[in-house]
Design an enzyme around this catalytic site. Structure first.
Site, PDB file in Angstrom:
ATOM      1  CD  GLU A 179       2.005 -47.888  -0.495  1.00 50.67           C
ATOM      2  OE1 GLU A 179       3.022 -48.486  -0.187  1.00 50.67           O
ATOM      3  OE2 GLU A 179       1.905 -46.661  -0.570  1.00 50.67           O
ATOM      4  N   PRO A 180      -3.653 -49.731   0.411  1.00 45.47           N
ATOM      5  CG  PRO A 180      -5.356 -51.328   0.429  1.00 45.47           C
ATOM      6  CD  PRO A 180      -3.907 -51.152   0.099  1.00 45.47           C
ATOM      7  N   GLY A 181      -5.395 -47.650   2.698  1.00 43.58           N
ATOM      8  CA  GLY A 181      -5.693 -47.387   4.105  1.00 43.58           C
ATOM      9  C   GLY A 181      -7.197 -47.204   4.249  1.00 43.58           C
ATOM     10  NE  ARG A 193     -10.835 -38.230   6.571  1.00 41.98           N
ATOM     11  CZ  ARG A 193     -11.640 -38.025   5.563  1.00 41.98           C
ATOM     12  NH1 ARG A 193     -12.936 -38.008   5.748  1.00 41.98           N
ATOM     13  NH2 ARG A 193     -11.187 -37.859   4.351  1.00 41.98           N
ATOM     14  CE1 TYR A 195      -6.763 -33.817   5.109  1.00 41.92           C
ATOM     15  CE2 TYR A 195      -8.061 -35.294   6.469  1.00 41.92           C
ATOM     16  CZ  TYR A 195      -6.842 -34.875   5.984  1.00 41.92           C
ATOM     17  OH  TYR A 195      -5.709 -35.535   6.377  1.00 41.92           O
ATOM     18  CB  CYS A 199     -13.401 -23.232  23.539  1.00 43.33           C
ATOM     19  SG  CYS A 199     -14.590 -23.604  24.824  1.00 43.33           S
ATOM     20  CD  GLU A 200      -9.580 -23.466  17.778  1.00 47.30           C
ATOM     21  OE1 GLU A 200      -9.423 -23.761  16.591  1.00 47.30           O
ATOM     22  OE2 GLU A 200      -8.747 -23.652  18.657  1.00 47.30           O
ATOM     23  CE1 TYR A 204      -4.852 -41.688   6.830  1.00 46.84           C
ATOM     24  CE2 TYR A 204      -6.751 -42.270   5.488  1.00 46.84           C
ATOM     25  CZ  TYR A 204      -5.392 -42.307   5.720  1.00 46.84           C
ATOM     26  OH  TYR A 204      -4.568 -42.978   4.860  1.00 46.84           O
TER      27      TYR A 204
END
Ligand SMILES: *Cc1c(COP(=O)(O)O)cnc(C)c1O
Length: 416
Positions: free
Chosen positions: A272-274, A311, A315, A341-342, A369
């Protein structure tokens, strides 16, 4: 059949000039997906495992759920891996047969699982409490079981999901308890499943997990499939490591053959590759609003942020950034940041062709993603998406508008 698909006249890659044209035509920020690359990746995986008689590839759609991408994969012959009832519904809308959809949720309610039964999709359970309840309601609805093989694998702790303290799967030490529940309820198992995390480059991890599944499965009669999940790593930069499909295939094909022989029937092997299917198909185009010099850094501030592309911030993922507006410029160093604003840094201290205000930057590996993790933070609209199909560009999602932001607001201003 695979070769036929390959010979169709599709563009081999998306060129810089065409990306500039698309940014002009549709505006930025913009996601662009190359359908040919998606097809190529699907075929590459099928070919790598062509030694396996009954092979099924289920695209893990949480990577990118645009209905058109689902439809494309459905037409290629893929099945679908889903993790929410909404993904199940999107899959059905894209034309997948219910039996080609597998629902692999974690910590969802029994109500949601009942809905999945209503749709007639395959279900994969990952905890004993729900298993017991399911068996009481639907003793005749054969299901899959997600086993936690207790393997530490995956690119980082957020995406490592098969270790002993992970919330995913039923521990293989709990198999005696699982068997007790099956006996008590009369429920049948149609398959076993594992998914140990994303970004696994170690083939050993796959094989160790596979061994656990084989050892588990051999005790159960009439299985349809064993599902090895995913975790296939793709390159994010030049010379990056990636999962070596061919050597994985040569080991796994052999092991699977031995298993089938011992088991006494040719069951199906599922992946089940994404990320593997869609990551490299995607390009995220942003415009440079501001060049800002501080005492230590030159910032390039773009018209997007972690609301559209999470991402790198979530991550610490590395995504290549190219200045497609200035291919002949000289290389300089920039920290590419968003307008949220971060702190939202796309790339720290990157060597990029000289960036000027108004230039278009292209962020790569934007197919998986990325849009699917986007939000409306800072009350920004989510970007539009374009798919390139047989050399033509198609708008496959409109940019949001103020109406989208307000759609679900219930206005009680008159009593405030
Ligand atoms: C997310 C997920 C996948 C896909 O993982 P990738 O790393 O994108 O290939 C596969 N199976 C399950 C159950 C998942 O949750």
């Amino acid at each position: 059949m695979m070769h036929e698909l390959e010979n169709k006249s599709d563009p081999v890659q998306v060129h810089r000039e065409s990306l500039i044209q698309l940014a002009k035509k549709y505006g930025t920020p913009l996601y662009v997906y190359d359908s040919y690359k998606i097809k190529k990746q699907y075929i590459k995986m099928k070919k790598a495992f062509s030694g396996i008689k009954n092979l099924i590839i289920n695209y893990a759609c949480k990577a990118n759920t645009n209905l058109n991408i689902l439809k494309l994969l459905q037409k290629l012959g893929s099945g679908l891996d889903t993790v929410s009832i909404q993904e199940v519904e999107l899959g059905l809308k894209a034309g997948f047969h219910p039996k080609r959809i597998i629902f692999t949720p974690n910590c969802v309610s029994i109500q949601e699982i009942k809905e999945a039964v209503g749709f007639g999709v395959r279900i994969n359970l990952d905890n004993l409490s729900i298993l017991e309840q399911f068996g009481e309601y639907y003793p005749d609805y054969a299901i899959g079981i997600r086993i936690n093989p207790h393997i530490m694998a995956g690119g980082n702790s957020k995406i490592s999901v098969g270790h002993i303290d992970s919330k995913f799967g039923i521990s293989y030490y709990q198999i005696p308890h699982m068997k007790r529940i099956l006996k008590n309820t009369g429920l049948k198992i149609e398959g076993f499943h594992m998914h140990t995390g994303s970004d696994i480059s170690e083939i050993k991890a796959f094989l160790a997990g596979a061994k656990v599944l084989f050892q588990t499965a051999i005790d159960f009669k009439n299985l349809d499939y064993i599902d090895f999940g995913s975790g296939f790593k793709v390159p994010y930069k030049k010379d990056d490591i990636q999962t070596d499909l061919n050597s994985l295939s040569s080991y796994l094909t052999k092991e699977f053959e031995i298993f089938c022989k011992n088991y006494g029937s040719q069951i199906t092997l599922i992946f089940e590759p994404g990320k593997f299917i869609v990551s490299e198909s995607g390009y995220f185009l942003v415009s440079v609003n501001v060049i800002k010099h501080t005492t230590s850094t030159v910032f390039a501030g773009v018209d997007s942020g972690f609301n559209h592309f999470l991402r790198p911030m979530f991550y610490d993922a590395y995504h290549c950034i190219e200045n497609i507006s200035n291919p002949n410029g000289r290389f300089r160093f920039y920290t590419v940041v968003g307008y949220i604003c971060e702190s939202d840094t796309f790339g720290f201290n990157r060597k990029v062709k000289e960036i000027r205000e108004g230039d278009i930057l292209c962020i790569k590996n934007a197919g998986a993603y990325c849009f699917s993790m986007s939000s409306n933070y800072n009350s920004r609209y989510r970007p539009s998406e374009v798919m390139i199909f047989k050399g033509k560009d198609f708008l496959i999602r409109k940019r949001e508008t103020m109406q989208d932001l307000l759609r679900n607001i219930v206005d009680i201003q008159h009593i405030i």
